[in-house]
Design a protein around this motif. Structure first.
Motif, short mmCIF file in Angstrom:
data_model
loop_
_atom_site.label_atom_id
_atom_site.label_comp_id
_atom_site.label_asym_id
_atom_site.label_seq_id
_atom_site.Cartn_x
_atom_site.Cartn_y
_atom_site.Cartn_z
N ASP A 261 -9.53 -22.80 -5.30
CA ASP A 261 -10.60 -22.71 -6.29
C ASP A 261 -11.20 -21.30 -6.32
O ASP A 261 -11.41 -20.73 -7.40
N ARG A 262 -11.46 -20.73 -5.11
CA ARG A 262 -12.02 -19.39 -5.07
C ARG A 262 -11.03 -18.37 -5.64
O ARG A 262 -11.43 -17.43 -6.33
N SER A 263 -9.76 -18.59 -5.44
CA SER A 263 -8.76 -17.66 -5.96
C SER A 263 -8.72 -17.71 -7.49
O SER A 263 -8.65 -16.67 -8.16
N HIS A 264 -8.82 -18.94 -8.07
CA HIS A 264 -8.79 -19.08 -9.52
C HIS A 264 -10.05 -18.45 -10.13
O HIS A 264 -9.96 -17.71 -11.13
N ARG A 265 -11.19 -18.72 -9.52
CA ARG A 265 -12.43 -18.16 -10.04
C ARG A 265 -12.44 -16.64 -9.91
O ARG A 265 -12.95 -15.93 -10.77
N LEU A 266 -11.85 -16.12 -8.86
CA LEU A 266 -11.79 -14.68 -8.69
C LEU A 266 -10.90 -14.05 -9.76
O LEU A 266 -11.21 -12.97 -10.29
N GLY A 267 -9.81 -14.74 -10.09
CA GLY A 267 -8.93 -14.22 -11.13
C GLY A 267 -9.61 -14.15 -12.50
O GLY A 267 -9.33 -13.26 -13.30
N LEU A 268 -10.50 -15.10 -12.76
CA LEU A 268 -11.23 -15.08 -14.02
C LEU A 268 -12.38 -14.08 -14.00
O LEU A 268 -12.70 -13.44 -15.00
N ALA A 269 -13.04 -13.95 -12.90
CA ALA A 269 -14.24 -13.11 -12.82
C ALA A 269 -13.91 -11.63 -12.75
O ALA A 269 -14.70 -10.79 -13.18
N LEU A 270 -12.76 -11.26 -12.20
CA LEU A 270 -12.45 -9.85 -12.02
C LEU A 270 -12.32 -9.10 -13.34
O LEU A 270 -12.91 -8.03 -13.51
N PRO A 271 -11.60 -9.63 -14.37
CA PRO A 271 -11.56 -8.90 -15.65
C PRO A 271 -12.93 -8.78 -16.30
O PRO A 271 -13.27 -7.75 -16.89
N ILE A 272 -13.73 -9.86 -16.21
CA ILE A 272 -15.08 -9.81 -16.79
C ILE A 272 -15.90 -8.73 -16.10
O ILE A 272 -16.64 -7.96 -16.73
N GLU B 20 -14.80 -5.33 -17.30
CA GLU B 20 -15.26 -5.05 -18.66
C GLU B 20 -16.75 -4.70 -18.65
O GLU B 20 -17.19 -3.77 -19.36
N ARG B 21 -17.51 -5.39 -17.86
CA ARG B 21 -18.96 -5.12 -17.76
C ARG B 21 -19.21 -3.72 -17.18
O ARG B 21 -20.05 -2.97 -17.69
N LYS B 22 -18.48 -3.37 -16.14
CA LYS B 22 -18.65 -2.05 -15.56
C LYS B 22 -18.23 -0.96 -16.54
O LYS B 22 -18.83 0.12 -16.59
N LYS B 23 -17.20 -1.25 -17.36
CA LYS B 23 -16.73 -0.28 -18.34
C LYS B 23 -17.81 -0.04 -19.39
O LYS B 23 -18.08 1.10 -19.79
N THR B 24 -18.45 -1.13 -19.85
CA THR B 24 -19.53 -1.01 -20.84
C THR B 24 -20.68 -0.20 -20.26
O THR B 24 -21.25 0.67 -20.94
N GLN B 25 -21.05 -0.50 -19.03
CA GLN B 25 -22.14 0.25 -18.39
C GLN B 25 -21.78 1.73 -18.26
O GLN B 25 -22.63 2.60 -18.44
#
Length: 488
Positions: A334-345, A348-353
């Motif tokens: 579960d942590r691996s799946h959530r990490l895979g989804l959260a990393l691109p987000i 993207e957030r750091k890129k916007t900042q």
């Protein structure tokens, strides 16, 4: 009166008396003495004992009523049962003979015996007290016996049943290796042989080529008090005391006691008992070991059983490890799946900042450029203003400048005014007043004192002079005291 009863002999009678030479008289007396007495026994106390380097011994025998000289020749001295010493009561056997050169007679001794058991016991007791004062018999010097000695040294006579009894007992109980040192156990030279055997065993223990002796047994059978005297000898007692090997004494029967029994590490009543003390019984040891082995095996089995039981209880108390592992595995997925989804987000957030920060930085650069232009304009205006001020000040200075002669006149006038003010100041200065002999008075707090009223005796004042200060103490006024006394 004596001359009347025994009148002096006449010359004729004197001529009829036989005449002898000195040698003839000495020889006659010697023959009479040796013929009349022959071989005799004399009882007395030894005194004036001397032993010369030649080996001959000279002493005297005395009692309450007399004293007789005695001599022991070197050849006889080595065969004596005892060692002569002053104060020893003995029975001397020998013959009377005279010594013509000194007109004396003496007893030529060829045998010495103790004068009864009382004298022997007294001698033993004196030696025991002497050795006891030295601490030889102290329990602190006793050594523990080895539990199972490998080699046993036996000091005894080859004649008699003592050695046979020791060998039979050791073979019956626990057979050990024996080293036998044969000695004489009574008579002349017995004490020297026993002491030499004890010392010899200790020397053997220091040599690697010879089996090390772990225990010594000094033994002999029963006998009279005189027969046991070799074991009451001082040399034997000291040899046993100095032995590094533990010693068991087995001298005489159970009722017999010798000095070696006091110094030995263990006393046995009989030689057989000495062998029993020396080694345990093999069968008893084997039975004891068998019993201890059985108890040990039983204890080990019981300990193992209890350990297995505790292990089973602990095993049953443990949680279900596969279920726990499965739960952790699911949480990891579960942590691996959530990490895979959260990393691109997150990226993207750091890129916007980062883009926003870049725009803000560009705006900051533009603001800096505008401010730089304003600063340049202000700097130019400031330089123009400073030039104007300098020109104005220069024109003003040129208008105010004086001629040199006028400036010197003004300077002299100012200097005269300064000197006049300095004179006035010096005249009115307190230091100038003090230099003329006046004193300024202050209290301990530093305040000026202008009147004598209110100053009490014992108060401290500070006198200020032109060159320094002094602290004084106010005393009573003598004139005022005298006036008060007159009034009274």
């Amino acid at each position: 009166m004596n001359e009347e009863i025994f009148p002096p002999p006449s010359q004729l009678e004197a001529d009829n008396i036989p005449q002898y030479s000195v040698s003839e008289i000495s020889g006659s007396i010697k023959r009479v003495l040796e013929g009349a007495f022959g071989r005799i026994r004399v009882r007395g106390e030894i005194t004036e004992f001397k032993k010369y380097s030649s080996g001959h011994m000279y002493f005297s025998l005395k009692d309450e009523g007399g004293k007789i000289a005695a001599v022991i020749w070197r050849g006889v001295a080595s065969r004596l049962k005892l060692t002569p010493e002053n104060g020893l009561e003995v029975v001397a056997t020998g013959k009377i003979s005279s010594y013509g050169e000194r007109s004396s007679y003496q007893l030529m001794v060829d045998m010495l015996d103790y004068a009864g058991e009382g004298a022997i016991l007294a001698r033993i007791e004196r030696l025991r007290l002497k050795l006891a004062e030295e601490g030889i018999f102290d329990e602190a010097h006793k050594r523990p016996l080895p539990f199972l000695p490998n080699v046993i040294g036996v000091i005894t006579s080859l004649q008699g049943a003592v050695l046979h009894d020791i060998q039979i007992t050791l073979a019956r109980r626990f057979s050990r290796h024996l080293i036998i040192w044969p000695v004489a156990v009574q008579g002349a030279g017995a004490a020297e042989q026993i002491a030499a055997a004890v010392e010899g065993f200790n020397i053997m223990a220091e040599k690697e080529a010879i089996p090390r002796v772990d225990l010594l047994i000094v033994a002999r059978g029963g006998g009279s008090l005189e027969d046991l005297m070799a074991f009451n000898d001082e040399a034997v007692v000291r040899a046993v005391a100095a032995s590094h090997i533990p010693v068991i004494s087995a001298v005489g029967h159970e009722t017999d006691t010798t000095l070696i029994d006091f110094v030995a590490d263990r006393r046995a009543p009989t030689p057989t008992a000495a062998a029993e003390i020396a080694v345990p019984i093999y069968t008893d040891l084997l039975a004891d070991l068998t019993q201890k082995q059985a108890r040990l095996m039983g204890g080990i089995g019981k300990t193992l059983q209890q350990a297995h039981l505790r292990l089973s209880r602990m095993e049953s108390a443990l949680p279900d490890l596969p279920a726990i592992l499965q739960g952790f595995r699911m949480r990891l997925d579960d942590r691996s799946h959530r990490l895979g989804l959260a990393l691109p987000i997150l990226i993207e957030r750091k890129k916007t900042q980062l883009e926003r920060s870049g725009k803000e930085l560009i705006g900051s650069f533009q603001g800096i450029e505008r401010n730089r232009h304003k600063v340049f304009l202000l700097h130019a205006r400031l330089e123009g203003a400073m030039q104007g001020c300098l020109q104005l000040a220069e024109r003003k200075y040129q208008r105010c400048s004086l001629a040199p002669s006028l400036l010197q006149m003004v300077l002299r006038h100012s200097q005269a005014r300064l000197q006049t003010a300095s004179s006035v100041l010096e005249a009115t200065s307190p230091l100038a007043v003090l230099s003329r002999g006046y004193v300024a008075v202050k209290n301990i707090s530093g305040k000026m004192v202008v009147a004598a009223k209110g100053i009490r005796a014992g108060a401290k004042l500070i006198l200020v002079f032109a060159d320094g200060k002094k602290t004084v103490t106010v005393q009573k006024d003598p004139a005022k005291n005298a006036q008060q006394n007159l009034e009274l």
